[in-house]
Design an enzyme around this catalytic site. Structure first.
Site: not given
Length: 699
Positions: A61, A100, A103, A123
């Site tokens: 992120a 992310g 992901e 995370e």
């Protein structure tokens, strides 16, 4: 600057990301990916490659967007577009794909990676869980057990390991883009997307049976013990469990609910604060920004005891050749044997391979002669905590070490400026205060002496990061930052014993609050004689017969802690199982009577406040004296070296969460009831409470 480009490479469309320095998932990047997917769909290509320029794949992120209102398009929209693409998409991974970033790769249909790449879902370290489908797609791809382990520990895996467990489909050794294009063309030749179905991670089935249910139940039980007090690991288990029970769409919805529960929790806010505190600690407020760090290619460690052996391993683990010096051959052999055993034990537990063990051991050599240190770039002294012993060591180092070699002391309490004065080069002397066991504990206090040069400071701060430490710069003062605060904490714990608390009451109150161990258990583990000897060597102790009185009496009775099977508690000599010892409780009552200290019943709330607020008040003194650079450095040190629960942010952060006015009020009450010797309210605490702006204004 355009952060996303699209172009054709024969039959393959290439979506190229370029958002330096780490291709973070900014709003511009997310929007660009969506636009490029649409362009590829309208183009005459049969497959798509998602590729990143620069030093890394999407590293996660965009931290600049933390705490700000979300901007469209959301990551979930991008991931849905990737997974829903009618043309197969290959993610080409190099550098790191974290959070992310991974992901995004999981939402693609296929993945290849450079052999040097790594990927993970970290995370949990921020008090969160993967909120972009990580808890739903990863279990479908690699199975529940492997996914659960990876998400809970938050550690990245290397490309080869990722290939073995099924995260990626191919390892590329040379040109990543060429390898990804070859893979995409292979998929086209196999008819994927035309005559053969595209493999969509979200459509993969999870085997749900009694074994899966038992695995989840066992994991939940393990999490309750290992992650005591933390919220996000429990939510991670629930999210992965949802992947075994719900469709992808419903699972993503459940994941989002759990993600928001974590994100809005005080714990995640505190852990994110710790994340930024770690970054902030590397910034030295008054350091010459043009200074260049010195080269450190060879290192030496003086002293082959437990600490010296651990420090030696720190450097070998980072690939730095290290010479371990001892005065006696028997001591040297013991130290080298300890290192060998530690590495072999790690290999037995699967933490490293036998080849890694041999590689690290090959970097370590022992010696008995200071003259063999003539060509090292840095020496870390880890000998007995005596100024006279340090004097002998540093005078020898001054004699043999080459000009420009950095001379570091691992002293925990002694005056670094006095140590530096034993040499003709005080500008090259600095403190490197490791924590035991040094090869495991993350914290490194870098102690800046009066004459330590800027390039020496810059070098050691940089080196700390290289050897995997959380590094904070501190000034010279008894105990520096961490041990000075810990000393105040343990002093107050022993005062509470005299006033009527039992050792188990004190320890249990702090464990229930979140500390890894109670203060008296920690003292027993470290050895009560360590602090006893340090206090004997001091000339500045307070004129107070109660000061560490119980600890002193225990040592004088031969109760040294775990090492002697007796301290504040009794211990099984084989298992070190701790038990309450009635003899100690009787001794405390007798000593309190002898000192004239009236005993009373103490509640857990008062115990916690006494112990925490003495740390907070002392921390304010440290800031006023300039021994700590900034409040967040103090919080970082306590969380990484002293078992302070990270999810509470640290003592300064915690003080603000309960209100500085409330903290000051209690400190003043303790000042009234306990006297001014230890409870003089810090002027900085008074000012911060009065101004109401918090400690940001104290930096």
């Amino acid at each position: 600057m355009t952060v996303v480009d699209y172009y054709k490479q024969d039959r393959v469309g290439v979506i190229q990301l370029d958002n330096p320095p780490v291709n973070a998932l900014s709003q511009a990047l997310r929007g660009g990916i969506l636009g490029a997917i649409e362009q590829a769909h309208s183009d005459d290509v049969a497959a798509i490659v998602l590729y990143c320029k620069g030093k890394t794949f999407i590293a996660g992120a965009d931290i600049k967007e933390f705490g700000k209102p979300p901007q469209s398009p959301a990551l979930a929209e991008v991931l849905a577009a990737l997974e829903g693409s009618a043309k197969p998409i290959v993610a080409a991974i190099h550098g790191t794909a974290l959070g992310g970033g991974l992901e995004v790769a999981l939402a693609c249909h296929y993945r290849c990676a450079l052999s040097s790449a790594s990927m993970g879902l970290p995370e949990v370290n921020l008090g969160l869980l993967p909120g972009g489908g990580g808890t739903q797609r990863l279990p479908r791809l690699v199975g529940v057990e492997k996914a659960m382990e990876m998400i809970l520990n938050g550690k990245p895996v290397a490309a080869q390991k990722a290939l073995e467990i099924g995260i990626i489909d191919r390892v590329v050794n040379d040109n990543l883009l060429d390898g990804a294009l070859q893979f995409a063309n292979q998929l086209i030749d196999e008819g994927v997307g035309a005559t053969n179905p595209i493999r969509r991670t979200g459509e993969l089935a999870i085997e749900c049976n009694s074994d899966t249910a038992q695995l989840i139940a066992d994991t939940r039980e393990r999490v309750a013990k290992r992650y005591r007090g933390f919220l996000s690991p429990h939510c991670i288990v629930s999210a992965v469990e949802a992947a075994t029970q719900l469709s992808l769409l419903e699972g993503l919805k459940r994941e989002r609910e759990l993600f928001l529960e974590c994100m809005t929790s005080p714990q995640s806010k505190a852990l994110r604060y710790q994340f930024f505190a770690e970054r902030q600690a590397t910034k030295i407020l008054d350091l010459d920004k043009t200074v260049q760090p010195r080269s450190v290619a060879k290192v030496a460690v003086i002293g082959a005891g437990t600490m010296g052996a651990g420090i030696t391993m720190c450097f070998a683990n980072a690939g730095i050749p290290v010479t371990l010096l001892e005065a006696q051959s028997a001591a040297l052999e013991r130290g080298l044997a300890t290192i060998d055993k530690n590495y072999r034990d790690s290999a037995k537990k699967g933490r490293m391979t036998e080849s890694q063990v041999e590689q690290r051991l090959s970097l370590i050599k022992g010696c008995l002669n200071y003259d063999e240190l003539a060509d090292v770039d840095l020496v870390v002294e880890a000998v007995f905590e005596s100024l006279e012993v340090k004097k002998q060591v540093f005078q020898e180092l001054d004699r043999v070490c080459k000009p420009g070699a950095i001379l570091a002391s691992n002293t925990s309490y002694l005056d670094l400026n006095k140590i530096a004065a034993f040499t003709q080069r005080p500008e090259d002397v600095i403190g490197m205060h490791f924590f035991s066991p040094a090869n495991i504990m993350k914290l490194l206090e870098v102690v800046r002496g009066e004459h330590s040069s800027d390039d020496v400071i810059a070098t050691v701060m940089q080196l700390g990061k290289k050897i995997g430490k959380v590094t904070a710069l501190v000034g010279v003062g008894y105990g520096f930052v961490g041990n000075r605060l810990f000393s105040a904490y343990c002093r107050e714990a022993q005062m509470l014993l005299l006033e009527g608390a039992t050792p188990s009451q004190v320890d249990q109150a702090m464990v229930d609050w979140g500390m890894a161990m109670g203060p008296l258990s920690v003292l027993d583990m470290a050895g009560l004689d360590i602090g006893y000897k340090a206090r004997q060597a001091r000339t500045d102790l307070p004129d107070d017969p109660c000061y560490f009185h119980i600890g002193n009496v225990l040592v004088e009775q031969g109760r040294l802690g775990q090492k002697s099977s007796a301290g504040f508690y009794s211990y099984d000599p084989k298992t070190r199982q701790r038990d309450v010892d009635p003899a100690v409780e009787h001794l405390i009552v007798a000593e309190a009577k002898h000192l004239g200290v009236p005993q009373r019943k103490l509640e857990a709330k008062e115990i916690v406040e006494r112990l925490l607020y003495t740390i907070i008040n002392e921390a304010c003194h440290l800031l006023e004296e300039g021994i700590a650079q900034r409040p967040s450095d103090i919080d970082l040190i306590l969380a990484n070296g002293y078992g302070f629960p990270r999810y509470r942010g640290g003592p300064i952060y915690y003080a603000e969460t309960v209100s500085l006015i409330n903290v000051l009020k209690r400190v003043e009450e303790f000042h009234a009831s306990q006297g001014s010797l230890y409870w003089q309210p810090a002027p900085l605490l008074r000012r911060m409470a009065a101004e109401g702006e918090g400690f940001k204004s104290a930096i």
